[in-house]
Design a protein around this motif. Structure first.
Motif, PDB file in Angstrom:
ATOM      1  N   SER A 179       0.772  -1.377   0.123  1.00  0.00           N
ATOM      2  CA  SER A 179       0.101  -0.064   0.139  1.00  0.00           C
ATOM      3  C   SER A 179       0.844   1.322  -0.079  1.00  0.00           C
ATOM      4  CB  SER A 179      -1.114   0.108   1.100  1.00  0.00           C
ATOM      5  OG  SER A 179      -0.366   0.361   2.502  1.00  0.00           O
ATOM      6  N   ILE A 180       2.058   1.378   0.697  1.00  0.00           N
ATOM      7  CA  ILE A 180       3.014   2.205   0.533  1.00  0.00           C
ATOM      8  C   ILE A 180       3.635   2.359  -0.666  1.00  0.00           C
ATOM      9  CG2 ILE A 180       5.055   3.395   1.736  1.00  0.00           C
ATOM     10  CD1 ILE A 180       4.303   2.363   4.289  1.00  0.00           C
ATOM     11  N   SER A 181       3.983   1.394  -1.030  1.00  0.00           N
ATOM     12  CA  SER A 181       4.577   1.390  -2.546  1.00  0.00           C
ATOM     13  C   SER A 181       3.704   2.074  -3.813  1.00  0.00           C
ATOM     14  CB  SER A 181       4.925   0.101  -3.140  1.00  0.00           C
ATOM     15  OG  SER A 181       5.806  -0.346  -2.418  1.00  0.00           O
TER      16      SER A 181
ATOM     17  N   GLN B 190     -10.870  12.530  11.244  1.00  0.00           N
ATOM     18  CA  GLN B 190     -11.162  11.349  11.414  1.00  0.00           C
ATOM     19  C   GLN B 190     -11.564  10.838  10.004  1.00  0.00           C
ATOM     20  OE1 GLN B 190     -15.570  10.879  12.879  1.00  0.00           O
ATOM     21  NE2 GLN B 190     -14.607   9.475  14.526  1.00  0.00           N
ATOM     22  N   SER B 191     -12.313  11.732   9.162  1.00  0.00           N
ATOM     23  CA  SER B 191     -12.624  10.904   7.743  1.00  0.00           C
ATOM     24  C   SER B 191     -11.445  10.417   6.936  1.00  0.00           C
ATOM     25  CB  SER B 191     -13.464  12.212   6.930  1.00  0.00           C
ATOM     26  OG  SER B 191     -12.587  13.089   6.770  1.00  0.00           O
ATOM     27  N   ALA B 192     -10.160  11.063   7.187  1.00  0.00           N
ATOM     28  CA  ALA B 192      -9.046  10.473   6.411  1.00  0.00           C
ATOM     29  C   ALA B 192      -8.302   9.342   7.238  1.00  0.00           C
ATOM     30  CB  ALA B 192      -8.120  11.823   6.204  1.00  0.00           C
ATOM     31  N   PHE B 193      -8.406   9.458   8.318  1.00  0.00           N
ATOM     32  CA  PHE B 193      -7.572   8.515   9.123  1.00  0.00           C
ATOM     33  C   PHE B 193      -8.573   7.767  10.428  1.00  0.00           C
ATOM     34  CE2 PHE B 193      -4.764  11.806   7.772  1.00  0.00           C
ATOM     35  CZ  PHE B 193      -3.746  10.948   7.366  1.00  0.00           C
ATOM     36  N   PRO B 194      -9.587   7.042   9.973  1.00  0.00           N
ATOM     37  CA  PRO B 194     -10.275   6.326  10.700  1.00  0.00           C
ATOM     38  C   PRO B 194      -9.856   5.259  11.488  1.00  0.00           C
ATOM     39  CG  PRO B 194     -10.822   5.468   8.493  1.00  0.00           C
ATOM     40  CD  PRO B 194      -9.692   6.682   8.435  1.00  0.00           C
ATOM     41  N   SER B 195     -10.457   5.051  12.830  1.00  0.00           N
ATOM     42  CA  SER B 195     -10.225   3.921  13.406  1.00  0.00           C
ATOM     43  C   SER B 195     -10.717   2.649  13.031  1.00  0.00           C
ATOM     44  CB  SER B 195     -10.561   3.917  14.910  1.00  0.00           C
ATOM     45  OG  SER B 195     -12.033   3.842  15.217  1.00  0.00           O
ATOM     46  N   GLY B 196     -10.448   1.518  13.229  1.00  0.00           N
ATOM     47  CA  GLY B 196     -11.043   0.253  12.821  1.00  0.00           C
ATOM     48  C   GLY B 196     -12.574   0.102  13.359  1.00  0.00           C
ATOM     49  N   GLY B 197     -12.766   0.675  14.454  1.00  0.00           N
ATOM     50  CA  GLY B 197     -14.087   0.564  15.194  1.00  0.00           C
ATOM     51  C   GLY B 197     -15.092   1.313  14.332  1.00  0.00           C
ATOM     52  N   LEU B 198     -14.492   2.218  13.541  1.00  0.00           N
ATOM     53  CA  LEU B 198     -15.466   3.063  12.743  1.00  0.00           C
ATOM     54  C   LEU B 198     -15.567   2.628  11.159  1.00  0.00           C
ATOM     55  CD1 LEU B 198     -17.496   5.558  12.622  1.00  0.00           C
ATOM     56  CD2 LEU B 198     -15.482   6.997  12.257  1.00  0.00           C
ATOM     57  N   TYR B 199     -14.164   2.482  10.625  1.00  0.00           N
ATOM     58  CA  TYR B 199     -14.394   2.209   9.183  1.00  0.00           C
ATOM     59  C   TYR B 199     -14.777   0.757   8.928  1.00  0.00           C
ATOM     60  CZ  TYR B 199     -12.672   1.316   4.465  1.00  0.00           C
ATOM     61  OH  TYR B 199     -12.184   1.135   3.141  1.00  0.00           O
TER      62      TYR B 199
ATOM     63  N   VAL C 210      -7.363   7.703   4.053  1.00  0.00           N
ATOM     64  CA  VAL C 210      -6.146   7.868   3.578  1.00  0.00           C
ATOM     65  C   VAL C 210      -5.159   6.501   4.130  1.00  0.00           C
ATOM     66  CG1 VAL C 210      -4.001   9.285   3.858  1.00  0.00           C
ATOM     67  CG2 VAL C 210      -6.188  10.404   3.502  1.00  0.00           C
ATOM     68  N   ILE C 211      -5.447   6.457   5.617  1.00  0.00           N
ATOM     69  CA  ILE C 211      -4.708   5.355   6.161  1.00  0.00           C
ATOM     70  C   ILE C 211      -5.931   4.533   6.851  1.00  0.00           C
ATOM     71  CG2 ILE C 211      -3.288   4.547   7.896  1.00  0.00           C
ATOM     72  CD1 ILE C 211      -1.237   6.578   7.191  1.00  0.00           C
ATOM     73  N   VAL C 212      -6.088   3.213   6.858  1.00  0.00           N
ATOM     74  CA  VAL C 212      -7.104   2.689   7.576  1.00  0.00           C
ATOM     75  C   VAL C 212      -6.392   1.618   8.325  1.00  0.00           C
ATOM     76  CG1 VAL C 212      -9.159   0.969   7.401  1.00  0.00           C
ATOM     77  CG2 VAL C 212      -8.787   2.745   5.604  1.00  0.00           C
ATOM     78  N   HIS C 213      -6.866   1.709   9.750  1.00  0.00           N
ATOM     79  CA  HIS C 213      -6.288   0.877  10.896  1.00  0.00           C
ATOM     80  C   HIS C 213      -7.193  -0.246  11.305  1.00  0.00           C
ATOM     81  CE1 HIS C 213      -4.417   0.899  15.264  1.00  0.00           C
ATOM     82  NE2 HIS C 213      -4.054  -0.099  14.418  1.00  0.00           N
TER      83      HIS C 213
ATOM     84  N   MET D  78      -2.206  -1.720   9.189  1.00  0.00           N
ATOM     85  CA  MET D  78      -2.765  -0.492   8.395  1.00  0.00           C
ATOM     86  C   MET D  78      -2.448  -0.532   6.864  1.00  0.00           C
ATOM     87  SD  MET D  78      -1.220   2.587  10.610  1.00  0.00           S
ATOM     88  CE  MET D  78      -2.223   2.789  12.403  1.00  0.00           C
ATOM     89  N   VAL D  79      -3.285   0.110   6.353  1.00  0.00           N
ATOM     90  CA  VAL D  79      -3.397   0.150   4.746  1.00  0.00           C
ATOM     91  C   VAL D  79      -3.365   1.483   4.393  1.00  0.00           C
ATOM     92  CG1 VAL D  79      -4.416  -0.616   2.641  1.00  0.00           C
ATOM     93  CG2 VAL D  79      -4.233  -2.349   4.314  1.00  0.00           C
ATOM     94  N   TRP D  80      -2.587   1.848   3.389  1.00  0.00           N
ATOM     95  CA  TRP D  80      -2.742   3.181   2.814  1.00  0.00           C
ATOM     96  C   TRP D  80      -3.625   3.313   1.560  1.00  0.00           C
ATOM     97  CZ3 TRP D  80       2.504   6.592   2.848  1.00  0.00           C
ATOM     98  CH2 TRP D  80       3.048   6.512   4.084  1.00  0.00           C
ATOM     99  N   LEU D  81      -4.358   4.443   1.603  1.00  0.00           N
ATOM    100  CA  LEU D  81      -5.277   4.444   0.554  1.00  0.00           C
ATOM    101  C   LEU D  81      -4.822   5.545  -0.449  1.00  0.00           C
ATOM    102  CD1 LEU D  81      -8.654   3.299   1.843  1.00  0.00           C
ATOM    103  CD2 LEU D  81      -7.187   1.918   0.875  1.00  0.00           C
ATOM    104  N   GLN D  82      -4.318   6.424   0.331  1.00  0.00           N
ATOM    105  CA  GLN D  82      -3.916   7.791  -0.362  1.00  0.00           C
ATOM    106  C   GLN D  82      -2.501   8.144   0.379  1.00  0.00           C
ATOM    107  OE1 GLN D  82      -6.940  11.066  -1.148  1.00  0.00           O
ATOM    108  NE2 GLN D  82      -8.535   9.455  -0.226  1.00  0.00           N
ATOM    109  N   ASP D  83      -1.786   9.166  -0.303  1.00  0.00           N
ATOM    110  CA  ASP D  83      -0.642   9.827   0.251  1.00  0.00           C
ATOM    111  C   ASP D  83      -1.003  10.672   1.614  1.00  0.00           C
ATOM    112  OD1 ASP D  83       1.542  11.100   0.771  1.00  0.00           O
ATOM    113  OD2 ASP D  83       2.038  11.714  -1.293  1.00  0.00           O
ATOM    114  N   PRO D  84      -0.745  10.293   2.673  1.00  0.00           N
ATOM    115  CA  PRO D  84      -0.993  10.780   3.922  1.00  0.00           C
ATOM    116  C   PRO D  84      -0.042  12.055   4.261  1.00  0.00           C
ATOM    117  CG  PRO D  84       0.420   9.168   4.436  1.00  0.00           C
ATOM    118  CD  PRO D  84       0.106   9.014   2.927  1.00  0.00           C
ATOM    119  N   PHE D  85       0.955  12.292   3.660  1.00  0.00           N
ATOM    120  CA  PHE D  85       1.712  13.647   3.686  1.00  0.00           C
ATOM    121  C   PHE D  85       1.407  14.885   3.306  1.00  0.00           C
ATOM    122  CE2 PHE D  85       4.881  10.009   4.000  1.00  0.00           C
ATOM    123  CZ  PHE D  85       5.802  10.571   5.111  1.00  0.00           C
TER     124      PHE D  85
END
Length: 377
Positions: A101-103, A285-294, A309-312, A180-187
């Motif tokens: 996902s980071i690649s 939160q919309s970009a970096f949600p917890s697993g309890g929400l996503y 952006v990043i899902v945990h 975790m999985v990156w879905l978009q660039d967090p920077f």
């Protein structure tokens, strides 16, 4: 007529041209050893790293036990930033999934894997030379695998010191758990001059793009997730990490369920005690949600589609449970996209579920015992 006797090859004089050739060859070798290698920003390693896209050549050491954190951070850092995870061998497939996902976001070259055991150190550097380092002492990978165990605590409790050591070397550092999985660039969310950026671990829905200093407290103590954190190389970030280390050391290990120490509460206590000295920023939160929400609120996921952006993969315990959840949501990438990882295709670890099998075995025995008692009664 007698033929002139030829001299043996060993007795023939070396011509001027041959002598010059040997001299130039030796001179070139000395220049290479004395000038080129020191400028390569790498120690004298043995084999060229073909997987790195870095302009500077890099090599594989003969024994990675001698590879230091300073060497590793210097090798992987890009634009003064290092992306770090801390992993034991049983979680190698999750590491690979995270790396894919980071690649996809073109940030994998700045990843440094802090290996918590020698098996992982050698496996990662075999596939991706220079991107893993072990900070002694090594841990028992089987003991570190089971959530809530002393081995697991020993692994997670070392995290703040690792991060502080990297800050002290002069780098910014992002830490991720590998579930975790990156879905978009967090920077693009890490702008501004804040000391520390982190995720809200709560499941209460907040307004879109909502961000602020500290989230609401739980029983008077701030509660955020320390599993994704970005720290700038500032005095404020270093102060927070030093306080985090102090809080962990102040709670010795106890096997009593109510008193079991954990690195995340210690992190939140450190935040609470340094709130007026550290510039902190809560990521939306919309970009970096917890697993309890996503993973548990489908309506919210649909409403925020395209913003993640990043899902945990937290709010769930167990290797197999996390794996299945990733598979169910289309986030387990290693089966079909391992070629996108710098580690490429890896064999799944067979020993990873030993502790879970023991737990399941105990559960089956308890069920059987209850059934036998019922039959007797």
């Amino acid at each position: 007529m007698a033929q002139p006797q030829q001299r043996p090859i060993a007795n023939r004089p070396i011509s001027f041209l041959n002598r010059n050739g040997l001299f130039l060859l030796l001179l070139a070798l000395l220049v290479f050893l004395g000038v080129y290698l020191p400028l390569s920003e790498s120690p004298l390693f043995m084999f060229q790293n073909r997987t790195s896209s870095s302009s500077s050549p890099s090599f594989v050491v003969s024994d990675w036990r001698d590879y230091s954190l300073a060497q590793a951070a210097k090798f992987v850092a890009k634009n003064g930033t290092v992306i770090v995870c801390a992993v034991s061998y049983p979680f190698l497939p999750f590491l690979n999934n995270w790396l894919i996902s980071i690649s996809r976001q073109k940030h994998h070259e700045k990843v440094l894997v802090i290996a918590e055991d020698y098996a992982l150190l050698y496996k990662v550097n075999e596939k991706w030379p220079g991107h893993a380092v072990l900070i002694p002492p090594a841990l028992d990978p089987k003991a570190a695998h089971h959530f809530g165990s002393q081995g697991f605590y020993n692994l997670t409790s070392r995290r703040p010191q690792h991060l502080l050591d990297i800050l002290e070397l002069g780098y910014n550092v992002m830490y991720n758990d590998v579930d975790m999985v990156w879905l978009q660039d967090p920077f693009k969310y890490l702008q501004g001059g804040h000391d520390v950026y982190f995720m809200d671990d709560m499941t209460t829905i907040k307004p879109l793009n909502y961000s602020h200093g500290l989230p609401p407290s739980r029983n008077g103590v701030t509660y955020v997730c320390s599993c994704m954190i970005f720290l700038r190389c500032t005095s404020g970030a270093k102060l927070l990490l030093k306080k985090w280390v102090e809080e962990i050391r102040a709670q010795p290990w106890s096997n009593t369920e109510a008193k079991k120490p954990h690195d995340q509460p210690a992190f939140n206590r450190a935040l609470h005690k340094t709130t007026h000295q550290v510039d902190v920023y809560l990521l939306p939160q919309s970009a970096f949600p917890s697993g309890g929400l996503y993973f548990k609120n489908k309506k919210w996921v649909n409403e925020t589609n395209g913003k993640h952006v990043i899902v945990h993969n937290n709010y769930i315990v167990g290797y197999n449970q996390k794996l299945k959840r990733f598979q169910d949501f289309g986030l387990w990438l290693v089966d079909d996209f391992s070629h996108e990882s710098p580690l490429e295709k890896l064999e799944l670890v067979q020993e990873q579920n030993t502790e879970e099998k023991k737990q399941k075995g105990r559960g089956r025995k308890q069920t059987e015992n209850r059934g036998q008692k019922q039959n007797i009664l």
